[in-house]
Design a protein around this motif. Structure first.
Motif, PDB file in Angstrom:
ATOM      1  N   ALA A 128       0.296  -4.742  -2.668  1.00 56.31           N
ATOM      2  CA  ALA A 128       0.526  -6.080  -2.111  1.00 56.31           C
ATOM      3  C   ALA A 128       1.821  -6.120  -1.309  1.00 56.31           C
ATOM      4  O   ALA A 128       1.883  -6.727  -0.233  1.00 56.31           O
ATOM      5  CB  ALA A 128       0.554  -7.119  -3.223  1.00 56.31           C
ATOM      6  N   LEU A 129       2.863  -5.495  -1.806  1.00 56.88           N
ATOM      7  CA  LEU A 129       4.128  -5.444  -1.067  1.00 56.88           C
ATOM      8  C   LEU A 129       3.945  -4.720   0.269  1.00 56.88           C
ATOM      9  O   LEU A 129       4.444  -5.165   1.303  1.00 56.88           O
ATOM     10  CB  LEU A 129       5.191  -4.731  -1.899  1.00 56.88           C
ATOM     11  N   ALA A 130       3.219  -3.613   0.249  1.00 58.54           N
ATOM     12  CA  ALA A 130       2.993  -2.866   1.484  1.00 58.54           C
ATOM     13  C   ALA A 130       2.120  -3.648   2.452  1.00 58.54           C
ATOM     14  O   ALA A 130       2.336  -3.611   3.666  1.00 58.54           O
ATOM     15  CB  ALA A 130       2.357  -1.515   1.167  1.00 58.54           C
ATOM     16  N   GLU A 131       1.122  -4.367   1.931  1.00 58.09           N
ATOM     17  CA  GLU A 131       0.251  -5.163   2.791  1.00 58.09           C
ATOM     18  C   GLU A 131       1.039  -6.271   3.497  1.00 58.09           C
ATOM     19  O   GLU A 131       0.750  -6.610   4.646  1.00 58.09           O
ATOM     20  CB  GLU A 131      -0.890  -5.775   1.977  1.00 58.09           C
ATOM     21  N   THR A 132       2.001  -6.833   2.801  1.00 54.51           N
ATOM     22  CA  THR A 132       2.813  -7.900   3.403  1.00 54.51           C
ATOM     23  C   THR A 132       3.966  -7.342   4.231  1.00 54.51           C
ATOM     24  O   THR A 132       4.774  -8.107   4.762  1.00 54.51           O
ATOM     25  CB  THR A 132       3.364  -8.836   2.307  1.00 54.51           C
ATOM     26  N   LYS A 133       4.032  -5.996   4.317  1.00 53.43           N
ATOM     27  CA  LYS A 133       5.010  -5.301   5.169  1.00 53.43           C
ATOM     28  C   LYS A 133       6.449  -5.632   4.808  1.00 53.43           C
ATOM     29  O   LYS A 133       7.318  -5.750   5.668  1.00 53.43           O
ATOM     30  CB  LYS A 133       4.731  -5.590   6.643  1.00 53.43           C
ATOM     31  N   SER A 148      -9.005  -8.893  -0.118  1.00 50.61           N
ATOM     32  CA  SER A 148      -8.213  -9.862  -0.874  1.00 50.61           C
ATOM     33  C   SER A 148      -7.575  -9.195  -2.084  1.00 50.61           C
ATOM     34  O   SER A 148      -7.731  -7.990  -2.321  1.00 50.61           O
ATOM     35  CB  SER A 148      -9.085 -11.037  -1.324  1.00 50.61           C
ATOM     36  N   LEU A 149      -6.893 -10.009  -2.878  1.00 49.08           N
ATOM     37  CA  LEU A 149      -6.262  -9.507  -4.095  1.00 49.08           C
ATOM     38  C   LEU A 149      -7.276  -8.938  -5.086  1.00 49.08           C
ATOM     39  O   LEU A 149      -6.926  -8.091  -5.907  1.00 49.08           O
ATOM     40  CB  LEU A 149      -5.460 -10.622  -4.768  1.00 49.08           C
ATOM     41  N   ALA A 150      -8.532  -9.374  -5.002  1.00 44.32           N
ATOM     42  CA  ALA A 150      -9.559  -8.818  -5.886  1.00 44.32           C
ATOM     43  C   ALA A 150      -9.772  -7.342  -5.594  1.00 44.32           C
ATOM     44  O   ALA A 150      -9.917  -6.521  -6.519  1.00 44.32           O
ATOM     45  CB  ALA A 150     -10.869  -9.584  -5.722  1.00 44.32           C
ATOM     46  N   ASP A 151      -9.785  -6.979  -4.319  1.00 43.16           N
ATOM     47  CA  ASP A 151      -9.940  -5.570  -3.948  1.00 43.16           C
ATOM     48  C   ASP A 151      -8.727  -4.754  -4.380  1.00 43.16           C
ATOM     49  O   ASP A 151      -8.863  -3.619  -4.848  1.00 43.16           O
ATOM     50  CB  ASP A 151     -10.127  -5.459  -2.435  1.00 43.16           C
ATOM     51  N   ILE A 152      -7.552  -5.339  -4.241  1.00 38.27           N
ATOM     52  CA  ILE A 152      -6.329  -4.647  -4.675  1.00 38.27           C
ATOM     53  C   ILE A 152      -6.370  -4.386  -6.174  1.00 38.27           C
ATOM     54  O   ILE A 152      -6.068  -3.281  -6.641  1.00 38.27           O
ATOM     55  CB  ILE A 152      -5.085  -5.462  -4.291  1.00 38.27           C
ATOM     56  N   ALA A 153      -6.766  -5.397  -6.945  1.00 43.11           N
ATOM     57  CA  ALA A 153      -6.806  -5.249  -8.403  1.00 43.11           C
ATOM     58  C   ALA A 153      -7.805  -4.175  -8.815  1.00 43.11           C
ATOM     59  O   ALA A 153      -7.505  -3.303  -9.642  1.00 43.11           O
ATOM     60  CB  ALA A 153      -7.149  -6.582  -9.057  1.00 43.11           C
ATOM     61  N   CYS A 154      -9.002  -4.233  -8.246  1.00 38.94           N
ATOM     62  CA  CYS A 154     -10.028  -3.262  -8.618  1.00 38.94           C
ATOM     63  C   CYS A 154      -9.639  -1.860  -8.188  1.00 38.94           C
ATOM     64  O   CYS A 154      -9.771  -0.906  -8.965  1.00 38.94           O
ATOM     65  CB  CYS A 154     -11.364  -3.670  -8.001  1.00 38.94           C
ATOM     66  N   LYS A 183       2.974 -12.546   7.405  1.00 41.35           N
ATOM     67  CA  LYS A 183       2.434 -11.480   8.242  1.00 41.35           C
ATOM     68  C   LYS A 183       0.991 -11.131   7.930  1.00 41.35           C
ATOM     69  O   LYS A 183       0.318 -10.484   8.735  1.00 41.35           O
ATOM     70  CB  LYS A 183       3.311 -10.228   8.115  1.00 41.35           C
ATOM     71  N   THR A 184       0.506 -11.492   6.768  1.00 37.75           N
ATOM     72  CA  THR A 184      -0.873 -11.179   6.413  1.00 37.75           C
ATOM     73  C   THR A 184      -1.355 -12.158   5.364  1.00 37.75           C
ATOM     74  O   THR A 184      -0.545 -12.816   4.699  1.00 37.75           O
ATOM     75  CB  THR A 184      -1.003  -9.738   5.886  1.00 37.75           C
ATOM     76  N   SER A 185      -2.661 -12.262   5.206  1.00 33.09           N
ATOM     77  CA  SER A 185      -3.231 -13.147   4.198  1.00 33.09           C
ATOM     78  C   SER A 185      -4.040 -12.326   3.213  1.00 33.09           C
ATOM     79  O   SER A 185      -4.947 -11.592   3.612  1.00 33.09           O
ATOM     80  CB  SER A 185      -4.125 -14.213   4.839  1.00 33.09           C
ATOM     81  N   LEU A 186      -3.704 -12.429   1.952  1.00 26.88           N
ATOM     82  CA  LEU A 186      -4.427 -11.730   0.905  1.00 26.88           C
ATOM     83  C   LEU A 186      -5.279 -12.681   0.075  1.00 26.88           C
ATOM     84  O   LEU A 186      -5.868 -12.273  -0.927  1.00 26.88           O
ATOM     85  CB  LEU A 186      -3.441 -10.992  -0.002  1.00 26.88           C
ATOM     86  N   LEU A 187      -5.342 -13.937   0.517  1.00 25.78           N
ATOM     87  CA  LEU A 187      -6.142 -14.957  -0.159  1.00 25.78           C
ATOM     88  C   LEU A 187      -7.298 -15.371   0.747  1.00 25.78           C
ATOM     89  O   LEU A 187      -7.107 -15.587   1.944  1.00 25.78           O
ATOM     90  CB  LEU A 187      -5.297 -16.184  -0.495  1.00 25.78           C
ATOM     91  N   PRO A 188      -8.516 -15.477   0.209  1.00 24.35           N
ATOM     92  CA  PRO A 188      -9.641 -15.945   1.019  1.00 24.35           C
ATOM     93  C   PRO A 188      -9.406 -17.354   1.555  1.00 24.35           C
ATOM     94  O   PRO A 188      -8.593 -18.117   1.025  1.00 24.35           O
ATOM     95  CB  PRO A 188     -10.816 -15.920   0.025  1.00 24.35           C
ATOM     96  N   ASP A 189     -10.143 -17.698   2.595  1.00 23.62           N
ATOM     97  CA  ASP A 189      -9.960 -18.998   3.239  1.00 23.62           C
ATOM     98  C   ASP A 189     -10.495 -20.161   2.418  1.00 23.62           C
ATOM     99  O   ASP A 189      -9.866 -21.213   2.342  1.00 23.62           O
ATOM    100  CB  ASP A 189     -10.638 -19.003   4.612  1.00 23.62           C
ATOM    101  N   SER A 190     -11.664 -19.983   1.807  1.00 24.07           N
ATOM    102  CA  SER A 190     -12.299 -21.114   1.123  1.00 24.07           C
ATOM    103  C   SER A 190     -11.903 -21.180  -0.343  1.00 24.07           C
ATOM    104  O   SER A 190     -11.566 -20.168  -0.966  1.00 24.07           O
ATOM    105  CB  SER A 190     -13.824 -21.011   1.229  1.00 24.07           C
TER     106      SER A 190
END
Length: 225
Positions: free
Chosen positions: A19-24, A163-169, A80-87
């Protein structure tokens, strides 16, 4: 600079790193022995277990403990990025799957396999118990089948975007992959997803992790295995 206290084969720590790397965001890694945390770590983290993030904010620092809290904090504060779905429904599904990994998957699989294969090896107090490993592997296949079923209907675990679900899995499965516990050829749909996540720049540093002299299988670092 922000600091992440972590342990390389802890799925929660891996989630925070990705998550830290994704948010740069730039951060320093401080390793923590989860079975014998030092006094410095104990003084900053009330829980006493990694991961724990010390972030630098306007006016000082903030301490955030636990993978879920760290990842959602980063997702909510990143510009810089979104790790949460829109809906709202997809965000609810993402949180359901994060809970699934933190609770059900951990209880069904990690408490059996990682305890037997990693904890016992590193602590050197006893050999792995074959019946316990067998039970954990049976549980694991149930979860792999479920993830494959989801991915046959979606681009990513919680919907149509990463999303964060993919990161967790991925964090959990990559720890099991480190010890060669996943038969990818028997799970082709999940393998395709795993390769897609594995190819993200945010994940590359994890592939170089080494713990206590343990050597992962050759395919572990291969992006096209």
């Amino acid at each position: 600079m922000r600091v992440l206290y972590h342990w390389p084969l802890d799925p929660g720590s891996r989630q925070a790193r990705i998550a830290l790397a994704e948010t740069k965001l730039k951060f320093k890694l401080e390793p923590v022995n989860p079975w014998a945390p030092d006094a410095t770590f104990a003084s900053v983290c009330a829980e006493g277990v990694p991961p724990c993030l010390i972030d630098v904010i306007s006016g000082g620092k903030v301490t955030i403990s636990g993978a879920r809290a760290i990842c959602e904090y980063l997702a909510e504060t990143s510009k810089k990025t979104s790790l949460l779905p829109d809906s709202a429904t997809d965000r609810a599904e993402m949180r359901r799957l994060c809970d699934w990994m933190a609770n059900k998957f951990t209880d069904d699989v990690q408490a059996y396999i990682m305890h037997e294969r990693v904890e016992k090896t590193l602590l050197g107090n006893e050999a792995p118990h074959p019946p316990t490993l067998r039970e954990g592997r049976e549980h694991l296949q149930f979860h792999l089948d479920y993830f494959s079923w989801l991915l046959e209907r979606r681009d990513y675990l919680a919907g149509h975007r990463f999303s964060l679900a993919d990161i967790a899995c991925f964090a959990h499965l990559s720890c099991l992959d480190f010890v060669g516990e996943i038969r990818w050829r028997d799970n082709p749909t999940l393998k395709d997803w795993y390769q897609k996540i594995k190819s993200r720049p945010s994940v590359q540093p994890l592939l170089g992790d080494r713990v206590g002299g343990m050597i992962p299988p050759r395919h572990y670092r291969d992006l096209d295995f």
